[in-house]
Design a protein around this motif. Structure first.
Motif, mmCIF file in Angstrom:
data_model
loop_
_atom_site.group_PDB
_atom_site.id
_atom_site.type_symbol
_atom_site.label_atom_id
_atom_site.label_comp_id
_atom_site.label_asym_id
_atom_site.label_seq_id
_atom_site.Cartn_x
_atom_site.Cartn_y
_atom_site.Cartn_z
ATOM 1 N N ARG A 86 -1.509 2.438 -7.200
ATOM 2 C CA ARG A 86 -2.071 1.897 -6.057
ATOM 3 C C ARG A 86 -1.821 0.750 -6.424
ATOM 4 O O ARG A 86 -1.671 -0.709 -5.397
ATOM 5 C CB ARG A 86 -4.035 1.980 -5.967
ATOM 6 N N ASP A 87 -1.696 -0.076 -7.509
ATOM 7 C CA ASP A 87 -0.873 -1.412 -7.563
ATOM 8 C C ASP A 87 0.372 -1.337 -7.212
ATOM 9 O O ASP A 87 0.995 -2.791 -6.898
ATOM 10 C CB ASP A 87 -1.058 -1.905 -8.987
ATOM 11 N N LEU A 88 1.200 -0.298 -6.710
ATOM 12 C CA LEU A 88 2.821 -0.430 -6.220
ATOM 13 C C LEU A 88 2.119 0.531 -4.401
ATOM 14 O O LEU A 88 2.929 0.032 -3.943
ATOM 15 C CB LEU A 88 3.454 0.621 -6.620
ATOM 16 N N LYS A 89 0.722 0.004 -3.855
ATOM 17 C CA LYS A 89 0.351 0.146 -2.298
ATOM 18 C C LYS A 89 1.249 -1.134 -1.663
ATOM 19 O O LYS A 89 2.521 -0.561 -0.937
ATOM 20 C CB LYS A 89 -0.556 -0.332 -1.861
ATOM 21 N N ASP A 90 1.830 -2.493 -1.760
ATOM 22 C CA ASP A 90 2.642 -3.090 -1.435
ATOM 23 C C ASP A 90 4.613 -2.736 -0.903
ATOM 24 O O ASP A 90 4.484 -2.341 0.141
ATOM 25 C CB ASP A 90 2.522 -4.892 -1.070
ATOM 26 N N GLN A 91 4.843 -2.511 -1.840
ATOM 27 C CA GLN A 91 6.213 -1.717 -1.840
ATOM 28 C C GLN A 91 6.154 0.106 -1.711
ATOM 29 O O GLN A 91 7.484 -0.319 -0.730
ATOM 30 C CB GLN A 91 6.823 -1.158 -3.581
ATOM 31 N N ILE A 92 5.040 0.459 -1.274
ATOM 32 C CA ILE A 92 5.514 1.506 -1.034
ATOM 33 C C ILE A 92 4.782 1.180 0.885
ATOM 34 O O ILE A 92 6.318 2.220 1.330
ATOM 35 C CB ILE A 92 4.388 2.746 -1.325
ATOM 36 N N GLY A 93 4.601 0.283 1.425
ATOM 37 C CA GLY A 93 4.394 0.850 3.009
ATOM 38 C C GLY A 93 6.110 -0.060 3.592
ATOM 39 O O GLY A 93 6.055 0.349 4.120
#
Length: 553
Positions: A4-11
């Motif tokens: 969940r801490d990588l949510k911005d990168q995934i977007g």
């Protein structure tokens, strides 16, 4: 760091095909996957909590995300397969051959690496090449690395301070890193690099380097070294020109995949039909941390990729379950590119094709029971108890046991038996007649040294397989004799124990007091069974020996 801490990168990921790699906080790649649309596929992991314990553990361990964009999903599949092979991620299914085809392992985790024959690829940081078909080709190739590049075959701890090199240096099969005045660490590192080029099949790069070094040696008037490089060049060129031609699958040929998935792991049985008959049966297995959690489809997908990475692809492949349409298309495209023609992935419903598939499935079920059933688990538990009692680094899967037997002081004979995963391997038993014994004064210690020396000198020549544990029937004297033989061969780090008959105590080299295994331990009956089998094999030889001696006299 959870995913969940990588949510911005995934977007921000592209909506293109490619490969994604998850790494943990230590920087180790723990999972490799591919996707038709990277952004959608990786985003789906954000809602994957609760789908399975294995997935939850993966999501909690992810610390970094890396993606590689490709032109097509077929290219993504090929890249995914290569990355899984190179990095061996912990959360990908790793299916292993059932000891039919060996690999060569370069122990790059050691300061002075060796080349060994390995029956399976492990997540241990070492380099693996293979599998080699036929199995004898692996040992021949390993022998070439000794002859061409001087790779060591001993298991000594190399400090460079040995007084003189062993026999391998004298016969030009090792460049002797144990003596730093003969071979420095940097020079040995170059030999390792050339060995890897050779095992990876990068012969053009290897030949270019060998020619350069031959020319430099010649210019420096080091004629003997230049001649060695010249001979190496000729050998590599000959091997390149006689490269093994893989048999091409013909129209009508097919492979059938039978699968059994259970709580302990998974078994895949592949039946290969060629020319209207089954010509080969190959078993793949995943257990422990490789064990799948998402059912047959996940196992089938991994099996297809790993099985055909090094094998010819037939026109038809019969599967026990249907893959989803996207998976089917991607795998078929990758297989067709490897085969150079159309490949059909099919789930047969009736007829002979269905019968072959059911036969493969039944065999997979039987193999699962044999590997993970109660008896196999009992053997594994006994080996783990033995490992803990002796302080071994890993489970002693392969054990070799020696027994010396003398009749009426006239003649001595010896036996060697092999136990693998708790089961006796009778095809590998060996019997020895003691050559250097004095008939009037038999010496059990000298006999043990001779037999152990003969056995492991032969294994060095063949390239193994070496045991995880050696058992000698006897006490400190017999054990010391065995280690004396090991030291002559540079194998002093092999683990060995003695077992005293009366007290049934285990004797080790490093402990002053013997080890008494608990009577209720599963390890004690296992050691006794192996020792008794060695004695049983030696006794018939002992009874025949005087007759042969009488005839010879």
């Amino acid at each position: 760091m959870p995913i969940r801490d990588l949510k911005d990168q995934i977007g921000r990921l592209p909506a293109q095909p490619g490969v994604y790699l998850y790494s943990n906080a230590a920087g180790e790649t723990i999972y490799v996957g591919r996707a038709t649309l990277l952004r959608d596929r990786v985003r789906s992991y954000l809602g994957a909590y609760g789908s399975s314990p294995k997935t939850d553990a993966l999501l909690d361990e992810i610390a970094e995300l890396e993606v590689v964009v490709t032109d097509s999903v077929v290219e993504a599949l090929a890249l995914e397969n290569n990355l899984i092979k190179q990095r061996v991620p912990r959360y990908n299914i790793l299916l292993r051959d059932d000891k039919n085809y060996p690999y060569l392992q370069v122990t790059t985790t050691e300061t002075f690496p060796r080349v060994l024959v390995a029956r399976r690829v492990a997540r241990d940081g070492n380099f693996y090449a293979g599998p080699f078909l036929p199995a004898s080709f692996a040992r021949k190739t390993m022998s070439l690395t000794h002859r061409l590049f001087g790779m060591r075959s001993c298991n000594e701890v190399i400090t460079g301070k040995r007084g003189r090199p062993c026999l391998e240096y004298d016969i030009k099969r090792c460049i002797a890193p144990c003596v730093d005045t003969l071979c420095s660490e940097e020079e040995y590192g170059r030999a390792v690099a050339r060995t890897r080029l050779f095992l990876e099949g990068r012969n053009d790069e290897l030949l270019a380097e060998l020619r350069t070094r031959m020319q430099n040696a010649s210019d420096s008037l080091q004629n003997e070294q230049a001649a060695q490089f010249r001979d190496s060049i000729r050998t590599v060129e000959a091997l390149r020109d006689r490269r093994q031609k893989m048999a091409t699958a013909r129209l009508g040929d097919r492979d059938a995949f039978g699968v059994k998935v259970g709580p302990e792991g998974a078994i895949v049985q592949v039946f290969q039909m060629r020319g209207g008959r089954v010509v080969e049966r190959i078993e793949l297995a995943a257990s422990g941390e490789d064990a799948p959690r998402d059912g047959e489809a996940e196992v089938v997908r991994a099996a297809l990729q790993q099985f055909y990475a090094d094998r010819a692809v037939p026109p038809e492949i019969h599967l026990p379950v249907a893959l989803d349409r996207e998976e089917d298309a991607a795998l078929a495209g990758w297989l067709e590119r490897r085969a150079g023609r159309r490949v059909r992935l099919h789930v047969p419903r009736r007829g002979d094709a269905r019968g072959l598939l059911e036969l493969a499935a039944r065999n997979a079920g039987l193999a699962y029971e044999a590997r993970y059933g109660e008896e196999a688990q009992a053997h594994g538990a006994a080996l783990d108890e033995l490992r803990a009692a002796l302080g071994l680094p890993a489970r002693p899967r392969r054990v070799e046991c020696f027994d010396i037997s003398t009749i009426q002081g006239a003649e001595s004979v010896a036996s060697m038996v092999v136990c693998e995963d708790g089961a006796m391997r009778r095809s590998e038993y060996r019997k020895y007649r003691i050559r250097n014994a004095a008939p009037a004064h038999p010496d059990d210690f000298a006999a043990m040294e001779e037999v152990v020396l003969r056995r492991y000198r032969r294994l060095l020549e063949q390239g193994g397989p070496f045991p995880d544990l050696v058992i000698v029937d006897g006490g400190k004297g017999q054990l010391s004799a065995a280690y004396k033989a090991f030291e002559q061969l540079g194998l002093a780090n092999l683990a060995a124990i003695g077992i005293a008959k009366r007290e049934e105590l285990l004797v080790t080299r490093d402990r002053p007091d013997p080890i008494a295994l608990p009577r209720r331990s599963g390890a004690l009956p296992l050691v006794q069974r192996i020792r008794d089998e060695a004695h049983r094999v030696a006794v018939p030889s002992r009874r025949r020996a005087p007759a042969r001696g009488g005839r010879r006299a």
